[in-house]
Design a protein around this motif. Structure first.
Motif, PDB file in Angstrom:
ATOM      1  N   SER A  66       0.799  -1.230   0.000  1.00 16.24           N
ATOM      2  CA  SER A  66       0.000   0.000   0.000  1.00 16.24           C
ATOM      3  C   SER A  66       0.829   1.275   0.000  1.00 16.24           C
ATOM      4  CB  SER A  66      -0.941   0.024   1.204  1.00 16.24           C
ATOM      5  OG  SER A  66      -0.199   0.137   2.405  1.00 16.24           O
ATOM      6  N   PHE A  67       1.936   1.287   0.712  1.00 13.82           N
ATOM      7  CA  PHE A  67       2.757   2.496   0.887  1.00 13.82           C
ATOM      8  C   PHE A  67       1.870   3.669   1.305  1.00 13.82           C
ATOM      9  CE2 PHE A  67       6.796   4.654  -1.007  1.00 13.82           C
ATOM     10  CZ  PHE A  67       7.420   4.587   0.222  1.00 13.82           C
ATOM     11  N   ALA A  68       0.875   3.346   2.173  1.00 12.99           N
ATOM     12  CA  ALA A  68      -0.081   4.335   2.715  1.00 12.99           C
ATOM     13  C   ALA A  68      -0.834   5.091   1.616  1.00 12.99           C
ATOM     14  CB  ALA A  68       0.610   5.305   3.670  1.00 12.99           C
ATOM     15  N   GLY A  69      -1.014   4.448   0.464  1.00 14.17           N
ATOM     16  CA  GLY A  69      -1.776   5.069  -0.614  1.00 14.17           C
ATOM     17  C   GLY A  69      -0.953   5.975  -1.514  1.00 14.17           C
ATOM     18  N   ALA A  70       0.375   5.894  -1.403  1.00 12.71           N
ATOM     19  CA  ALA A  70       1.234   6.689  -2.294  1.00 12.71           C
ATOM     20  C   ALA A  70       1.048   6.206  -3.734  1.00 12.71           C
ATOM     21  CB  ALA A  70       2.699   6.552  -1.880  1.00 12.71           C
ATOM     22  N   LEU A 114      -9.686  -8.197   3.046  1.00 14.59           N
ATOM     23  CA  LEU A 114      -8.610  -7.558   3.794  1.00 14.59           C
ATOM     24  C   LEU A 114      -9.100  -6.230   4.388  1.00 14.59           C
ATOM     25  CD1 LEU A 114      -5.022  -7.590   2.616  1.00 14.59           C
ATOM     26  CD2 LEU A 114      -5.983  -5.448   3.389  1.00 14.59           C
ATOM     27  N   VAL A 115      -9.858  -5.478   3.615  1.00 14.75           N
ATOM     28  CA  VAL A 115     -10.398  -4.194   4.078  1.00 14.75           C
ATOM     29  C   VAL A 115     -11.357  -4.409   5.250  1.00 14.75           C
ATOM     30  CG1 VAL A 115     -11.829  -2.211   3.415  1.00 14.75           C
ATOM     31  CG2 VAL A 115     -10.001  -2.990   1.889  1.00 14.75           C
ATOM     32  N   GLU A 116     -12.073  -5.539   5.259  1.00 15.44           N
ATOM     33  CA  GLU A 116     -12.932  -5.853   6.404  1.00 15.44           C
ATOM     34  C   GLU A 116     -12.097  -5.968   7.679  1.00 15.44           C
ATOM     35  OE1 GLU A 116     -15.312  -9.363   5.794  1.00 15.44           O
ATOM     36  OE2 GLU A 116     -16.169  -8.552   3.940  1.00 15.44           O
ATOM     37  N   GLN A 117     -10.911  -6.551   7.572  1.00  7.82           N
ATOM     38  CA  GLN A 117     -10.024  -6.723   8.722  1.00  7.82           C
ATOM     39  C   GLN A 117      -9.329  -5.410   9.101  1.00  7.82           C
ATOM     40  OE1 GLN A 117      -7.325 -10.125   8.680  1.00  7.82           O
ATOM     41  NE2 GLN A 117      -8.599 -11.115   7.137  1.00  7.82           N
ATOM     42  N   VAL A 120      -8.388   0.734   6.938  1.00 10.56           N
ATOM     43  CA  VAL A 120      -7.453   1.748   6.431  1.00 10.56           C
ATOM     44  C   VAL A 120      -6.967   1.408   5.017  1.00 10.56           C
ATOM     45  CG1 VAL A 120      -5.320   0.753   7.403  1.00 10.56           C
ATOM     46  CG2 VAL A 120      -5.513   3.223   7.076  1.00 10.56           C
ATOM     47  N   PHE A 121      -6.940   0.120   4.669  1.00  4.83           N
ATOM     48  CA  PHE A 121      -6.467  -0.249   3.333  1.00  4.83           C
ATOM     49  C   PHE A 121      -7.464   0.149   2.245  1.00  4.83           C
ATOM     50  CE2 PHE A 121      -3.679  -2.824   5.981  1.00  4.83           C
ATOM     51  CZ  PHE A 121      -2.465  -2.481   5.428  1.00  4.83           C
ATOM     52  N   GLY A 122      -8.727   0.288   2.583  1.00  5.97           N
ATOM     53  CA  GLY A 122      -9.702   0.842   1.650  1.00  5.97           C
ATOM     54  C   GLY A 122      -9.415   2.316   1.396  1.00  5.97           C
ATOM     55  N   GLU A 123      -9.059   3.028   2.467  1.00  6.82           N
ATOM     56  CA  GLU A 123      -8.691   4.453   2.333  1.00  6.82           C
ATOM     57  C   GLU A 123      -7.436   4.599   1.479  1.00  6.82           C
ATOM     58  OE1 GLU A 123      -8.368   6.187   6.263  1.00  6.82           O
ATOM     59  OE2 GLU A 123     -10.142   5.070   6.914  1.00  6.82           O
ATOM     60  N   TYR A 124      -6.445   3.725   1.716  1.00  5.81           N
ATOM     61  CA  TYR A 124      -5.212   3.808   0.927  1.00  5.81           C
ATOM     62  C   TYR A 124      -5.502   3.610  -0.559  1.00  5.81           C
ATOM     63  CZ  TYR A 124      -2.557   3.352   5.319  1.00  5.81           C
ATOM     64  OH  TYR A 124      -2.024   3.535   6.572  1.00  5.81           O
ATOM     65  N   GLN A 125      -6.353   2.619  -0.893  1.00  5.18           N
ATOM     66  CA  GLN A 125      -6.655   2.370  -2.306  1.00  5.18           C
ATOM     67  C   GLN A 125      -7.360   3.568  -2.928  1.00  5.18           C
ATOM     68  OE1 GLN A 125      -5.892  -0.535  -4.684  1.00  5.18           O
ATOM     69  NE2 GLN A 125      -6.085   1.515  -5.519  1.00  5.18           N
ATOM     70  N   SER A 126      -8.222   4.240  -2.148  1.00  2.00           N
ATOM     71  CA  SER A 126      -8.958   5.387  -2.692  1.00  2.00           C
ATOM     72  C   SER A 126      -8.051   6.601  -2.916  1.00  2.00           C
ATOM     73  CB  SER A 126     -10.129   5.759  -1.776  1.00  2.00           C
ATOM     74  OG  SER A 126      -9.667   6.311  -0.565  1.00  2.00           O
ATOM     75  N   LYS A 127      -6.872   6.624  -2.305  1.00  2.07           N
ATOM     76  CA  LYS A 127      -5.945   7.753  -2.443  1.00  2.07           C
ATOM     77  C   LYS A 127      -5.081   7.679  -3.694  1.00  2.07           C
ATOM     78  CE  LYS A 127      -3.502   8.917   1.187  1.00  2.07           C
ATOM     79  NZ  LYS A 127      -2.720   8.842   2.438  1.00  2.07           N
ATOM     80  N   THR A 128      -5.062   6.520  -4.355  1.00  2.00           N
ATOM     81  CA  THR A 128      -4.150   6.348  -5.484  1.00  2.00           C
ATOM     82  C   THR A 128      -4.865   5.735  -6.678  1.00  2.00           C
ATOM     83  OG1 THR A 128      -2.046   5.378  -6.197  1.00  2.00           O
ATOM     84  CG2 THR A 128      -3.348   4.078  -4.644  1.00  2.00           C
ATOM     85  N   SER A 129      -4.348   6.018  -7.868  1.00  2.00           N
ATOM     86  CA  SER A 129      -4.919   5.410  -9.074  1.00  2.00           C
ATOM     87  C   SER A 129      -4.265   4.057  -9.374  1.00  2.00           C
ATOM     88  CB  SER A 129      -4.738   6.347 -10.265  1.00  2.00           C
ATOM     89  OG  SER A 129      -3.358   6.605 -10.469  1.00  2.00           O
TER      90      SER A 129
END
Length: 140
Positions: A66-70, A114-117, A120-129
């Motif tokens: 994820s790199f925090a959505g970078a 994974l996002v259910e667990q 934050v990983f859903g947020e990371y995906q929404s931050k990047t294309s």
């Protein structure tokens, strides 16, 4: 974005705490399932240490690039794409693994679980294309 020397120092501090406490750490990773991943540098060929959260989904050990959505993949993703064999430390155990990047269909099936667990990983995906990659780590 954090500078590379800062990331190395941060990772070294997390690894020291992890090893001193049987795989447990505090701070932002408190309560998370954490592992230490040692990859072979894609360019340098040198060992590279990355503390990562991991998840068990459908019986598979999964790590998330994820790199925090970078907008770029973390370095360990590039390393695993070049050298799939790696070493992990989980709790007080350590062993070699083969990393397999999940193909898109499998990744798309597992990512929501994974996002259910860890939402934050859903947020990371929404931050990047970019499509955040998932890797299964299988013991050798």
């Amino acid at each position: 974005m954090t500078e590379i020397p800062d990331i190395k120092a941060f990772n070294a501090d997390i690894a020291a705490e992890f090893r001193a406490n049987g795989g447990k750490v505090g701070g932002p990773f408190e309560g998370a399932d954490l592992l230490l991943l040692t990859t072979t540098g894609a360019k340098s060929g040198e060992p590279r240490l990355s503390p990562l959260a991991y998840f068990t989904v459908d019986g598979k050990m999964i790590v998330v690039g994820s790199f925090a959505g970078a907008d770029v993949d973390p370095a360990w993703v590039h390393n695993l794409r070049k050298h799939a064999r790696a070493h992990i430390e989980v709790g007080t155990a350590d062993y070699d693994v083969i990393a397999r990047e999940l193909p898109h269909a499998e990744r798309d099936e597992i990512y929501p679980k994974l996002v259910e667990q860890a939402p934050v990983f859903g947020e990371y995906q929404s931050k990047t294309s970019r499509v955040i990659p998932l890797f299964e780590l299988e013991r050798v």
